[in-house]
Design a protein around this motif. Structure first.
Motif, mmCIF file in Angstrom:
data_model
loop_
_atom_site.group_PDB
_atom_site.id
_atom_site.type_symbol
_atom_site.label_atom_id
_atom_site.label_comp_id
_atom_site.label_asym_id
_atom_site.label_seq_id
_atom_site.Cartn_x
_atom_site.Cartn_y
_atom_site.Cartn_z
ATOM 1 N N LEU A 9 75.232 -63.486 -8.335
ATOM 2 C CA LEU A 9 74.562 -63.831 -9.593
ATOM 3 C C LEU A 9 73.123 -63.327 -9.619
ATOM 4 O O LEU A 9 72.683 -62.763 -10.626
ATOM 5 C CB LEU A 9 74.589 -65.344 -9.803
ATOM 6 C CG LEU A 9 73.786 -65.876 -11.009
ATOM 7 C CD1 LEU A 9 74.276 -65.249 -12.306
ATOM 8 C CD2 LEU A 9 73.869 -67.393 -11.077
ATOM 9 N N ILE A 10 72.388 -63.500 -8.538
ATOM 10 C CA ILE A 10 70.974 -63.103 -8.560
ATOM 11 C C ILE A 10 70.834 -61.594 -8.717
ATOM 12 O O ILE A 10 69.816 -61.103 -9.221
ATOM 13 C CB ILE A 10 70.247 -63.591 -7.279
ATOM 14 C CG1 ILE A 10 68.728 -63.602 -7.483
ATOM 15 C CG2 ILE A 10 70.622 -62.746 -6.079
ATOM 16 C CD1 ILE A 10 68.253 -64.588 -8.508
ATOM 17 N N GLN A 11 71.888 -60.837 -8.323
ATOM 18 C CA GLN A 11 71.838 -59.389 -8.483
ATOM 19 C C GLN A 11 72.343 -58.944 -9.858
ATOM 20 O O GLN A 11 72.277 -57.767 -10.186
ATOM 21 C CB GLN A 11 72.636 -58.710 -7.368
ATOM 22 C CG GLN A 11 72.021 -58.938 -5.996
ATOM 23 C CD GLN A 11 72.740 -58.205 -4.886
ATOM 24 O OE1 GLN A 11 72.589 -56.996 -4.709
ATOM 25 N NE2 GLN A 11 73.534 -58.932 -4.110
ATOM 26 N N GLN A 12 72.824 -59.893 -10.654
ATOM 27 C CA GLN A 12 73.268 -59.606 -12.022
ATOM 28 C C GLN A 12 72.224 -60.000 -13.059
ATOM 29 O O GLN A 12 72.111 -59.393 -14.119
ATOM 30 C CB GLN A 12 74.573 -60.358 -12.306
ATOM 31 C CG GLN A 12 75.165 -60.136 -13.695
ATOM 32 C CD GLN A 12 76.146 -61.226 -14.091
ATOM 33 O OE1 GLN A 12 75.832 -62.408 -14.041
ATOM 34 N NE2 GLN A 12 77.366 -60.811 -14.453
ATOM 35 N N LEU A 13 71.431 -61.026 -12.745
ATOM 36 C CA LEU A 13 70.512 -61.597 -13.733
ATOM 37 C C LEU A 13 69.349 -60.676 -14.080
ATOM 38 O O LEU A 13 68.962 -59.814 -13.288
ATOM 39 C CB LEU A 13 69.946 -62.919 -13.206
ATOM 40 C CG LEU A 13 70.888 -64.115 -13.150
ATOM 41 C CD1 LEU A 13 70.193 -65.282 -12.467
ATOM 42 C CD2 LEU A 13 71.341 -64.510 -14.562
ATOM 43 N N ASP A 14 68.790 -60.898 -15.260
ATOM 44 C CA ASP A 14 67.527 -60.282 -15.664
ATOM 45 C C ASP A 14 66.425 -60.954 -14.849
ATOM 46 O O ASP A 14 66.105 -62.131 -15.054
ATOM 47 C CB ASP A 14 67.319 -60.508 -17.161
ATOM 48 C CG ASP A 14 65.960 -60.021 -17.657
ATOM 49 O OD1 ASP A 14 65.191 -59.461 -16.863
ATOM 50 O OD2 ASP A 14 65.680 -60.237 -18.862
ATOM 51 N N MET A 15 65.812 -60.204 -13.916
ATOM 52 C CA MET A 15 64.787 -60.788 -13.038
ATOM 53 C C MET A 15 63.378 -60.331 -13.406
ATOM 54 O O MET A 15 62.474 -60.345 -12.566
ATOM 55 C CB MET A 15 65.111 -60.452 -11.579
ATOM 56 C CG MET A 15 66.346 -61.178 -11.047
ATOM 57 S SD MET A 15 66.236 -62.986 -11.243
ATOM 58 C CE MET A 15 64.826 -63.340 -10.180
ATOM 59 N N ASP A 16 63.202 -59.940 -14.662
ATOM 60 C CA ASP A 16 61.847 -59.642 -15.139
ATOM 61 C C ASP A 16 61.191 -60.981 -15.510
ATOM 62 O O ASP A 16 60.978 -61.306 -16.677
ATOM 63 C CB ASP A 16 61.921 -58.703 -16.340
ATOM 64 C CG ASP A 16 60.543 -58.277 -16.813
ATOM 65 O OD1 ASP A 16 59.591 -58.361 -16.015
ATOM 66 O OD2 ASP A 16 60.414 -57.871 -17.983
ATOM 67 N N VAL A 17 60.902 -61.770 -14.460
ATOM 68 C CA VAL A 17 60.370 -63.124 -14.627
ATOM 69 C C VAL A 17 59.069 -63.256 -13.831
ATOM 70 O O VAL A 17 58.838 -62.525 -12.872
ATOM 71 C CB VAL A 17 61.376 -64.187 -14.142
ATOM 72 C CG1 VAL A 17 62.645 -64.160 -14.978
ATOM 73 C CG2 VAL A 17 61.719 -63.983 -12.668
ATOM 74 N N SER A 18 58.249 -64.202 -14.232
ATOM 75 C CA SER A 18 57.020 -64.492 -13.485
ATOM 76 C C SER A 18 57.335 -65.494 -12.385
ATOM 77 O O SER A 18 57.816 -66.603 -12.678
ATOM 78 C CB SER A 18 55.954 -65.079 -14.409
ATOM 79 O OG SER A 18 55.606 -64.170 -15.418
ATOM 80 N N PRO A 19 57.080 -65.140 -11.122
ATOM 81 C CA PRO A 19 57.325 -66.099 -10.046
ATOM 82 C C PRO A 19 56.592 -67.418 -10.249
ATOM 83 O O PRO A 19 57.061 -68.463 -9.790
ATOM 84 C CB PRO A 19 56.819 -65.358 -8.805
ATOM 85 C CG PRO A 19 56.928 -63.915 -9.161
ATOM 86 C CD PRO A 19 56.622 -63.838 -10.624
ATOM 87 N N GLU A 20 55.482 -67.359 -10.958
ATOM 88 C CA GLU A 20 54.684 -68.573 -11.168
ATOM 89 C C GLU A 20 55.369 -69.573 -12.106
ATOM 90 O O GLU A 20 55.085 -70.780 -12.055
ATOM 91 C CB GLU A 20 53.312 -68.217 -11.753
ATOM 92 C CG GLU A 20 52.418 -67.416 -10.817
ATOM 93 C CD GLU A 20 52.718 -65.926 -10.854
ATOM 94 O OE1 GLU A 20 52.063 -65.183 -10.109
ATOM 95 O OE2 GLU A 20 53.613 -65.510 -11.634
#
Length: 408
Positions: free
Chosen positions: A237-248
């Motif tokens: 799942l983590i390799q499928q998701l949109d990970m353009d996210v702010s870690p904060e």
């Protein structure tokens, strides 16, 4: 005027089975309604997939599940998960696997064009065993010691294609894998029905199982299911998701994604191109629950009656003999085999199939036995009104053939 008429696309009669190239299956009204409703709101896709995991797990007996963009994408994501686990640095590298364990062991007789999906993740397939049974050269198949002998420090998984013969037994393969702490990826894309197969392969020891969502389950054609061990589904799942996210600010939902990912946030993974929209996820879930609760036996009986009626319509057609195979005989859908007198029709089964597809409406029958002069009516995609169209098309074969059309 409907949408296909507006687009100038011919609608076809599908007697060939639930095939991607013909649009998969036809969705039920409640599935379409759910998708339309889902389209009216915004949701967090990670949260929706986490809930989907719970529903898929309930129906498959797996620890977790994921809605994918088809069964082939499920194979790629599952392989990626086996290659990387939750190692973010490895996720970043895929499909470059040089210098890291990257071999997937696979029985020679299980290899198909679909194993391209395994190689797409960066895995190298290591073949084991001989094709004695397939070639008619002997009685021996793959034996456990052959798998064991191929396992090395470079092995990340064992891939298993579920075939009608189910050889070697999945339980045997899973036992070997367990001794070496290796996952087993089962390609069961087309193994529904019977409904029991939703649970059978996990029960037999599979670590990951893939299913098509747009065939027998009758969900959106572009969907699939990957189910299995929780840590592998999390890595997929983590390799499928949109990970353009702010870690904060990113706050992944509880229940599926590993908490260790909060220490090192991955970027977009290999599966970013395999995204699934909210409408498809919801549609697949509704279709899965519908499939799990339906009376498959009654459905098969209805399809068998439809084929029997079609056989009666074709009873007096020259140069074509219809033979009905019951669902109990096939173990899946009933089938109607049409054996053609190729000499009398001056055409082999492939040419006959081409003529049927050129008709109005175009009629598609399964060509799985065309090399024997037989076309097969698979009722999985038939509507009640299609029988008359098939009968008319087959009867029309006895009309004089256009001499410009090749016989062979």
């Amino acid at each position: 005027m409907d949408i296909y008429e507006r687009l100038k696309i011919r609608k076809r009669v599908n007697g060939a089975g639930l095939l991607t190239r013909l649009g998969g299956s036809l969705m039920a009204p409640e599935v379409l309604d759910a998708m339309r409703e889902a389209a009216q709101s915004y949701v967090d896709i990670a949260e929706l997939q986490t809930r989907a995991s719970e529903i898929i797990a309930r129906h498959t007996g797996a620890e977790a599940g994921l809605v994918t963009s088809g069964a082939a994408a499920a194979l790629t994501l599952g392989t990626a998960a086996c290659l990387t686990g939750h190692d973010v640095a490895k996720m970043e590298r895929l499909p470059d696997t040089e210098g890291m364990p990257n071999e997937v062991i696979m029985y020679r007789m299980h290899r198909t064009g679909y194993d391209h999906a395994i190689r797409a993740a960066g895995a190298k397939i290591r073949e084991v065993g001989f094709n004695d049974r397939g070639a008619g050269a002997g009685v021996r198949g793959l034996e456990p010691w052959e798998i064991e002998a191929a396992i090395s420090a470079n092995t990340v998984a064992i891939a298993y294609t579920m075939t009608p013969s189910r050889q070697p037994a999945l339980r045997q393969v899973a036992e070997v894998a367990a001794r070496h702490n290796l996952p087993v990826i089962v390609d069961a894309a087309a193994q529904l029905p019977p409904k029991e197969n939703l649970r059978r392969f996990v029960d037999d020891g599979a670590s990951l199982v893939t299913y098509s969502g747009g065939k027998a389950i009758r969900g959106p054609q572009g969907t699939g299911i990957l189910c299995g061990r929780r840590e592998l589904i999390s890595a997929a799942l983590i390799q499928q998701l949109d990970m353009d996210v702010s870690p904060e600010t990113w706050d992944p939902p509880e229940g599926l994604l590993s908490r260790e990912l909060l220490a090192r946030y991955p970027h977009h993974g290999l599966g970013r191109g395999f995204k699934v929209d909210k409408e498809e996820i919801v549609g697949l879930l509704v279709a899965l629950e519908r499939f799990a609760s339906m009376d498959v036996g009654a459905d098969m009986q209805a399809r068998e009656r439809q084929l029997a009626a079609l056989a009666a319509l074709l009873g007096d057609v020259p140069h074509a003999k219809a033979t009905l195979l019951s669902a109990s005989a096939t173990g899946r859908y009933p089938l109607l085999e049409l054996a053609f007198d190729e000499k009398a029709l001056e055409a082999n089964a492939y040419a006959i199939s081409k003529r049927l597809q050129a008709g109005a409406p175009p009629v598609h029958l399964s060509e799985r036995r065309a090399y024997e002069g037989i076309l097969v009516v698979d009722p999985a995609g038939l509507r009640p009104e299609d029988s008359a169209a098939i009968a008319h098309a087959v009867r029309s074969l006895n009309k004089p053939r256009n001499k410009s059309e090749p016989c062979k």
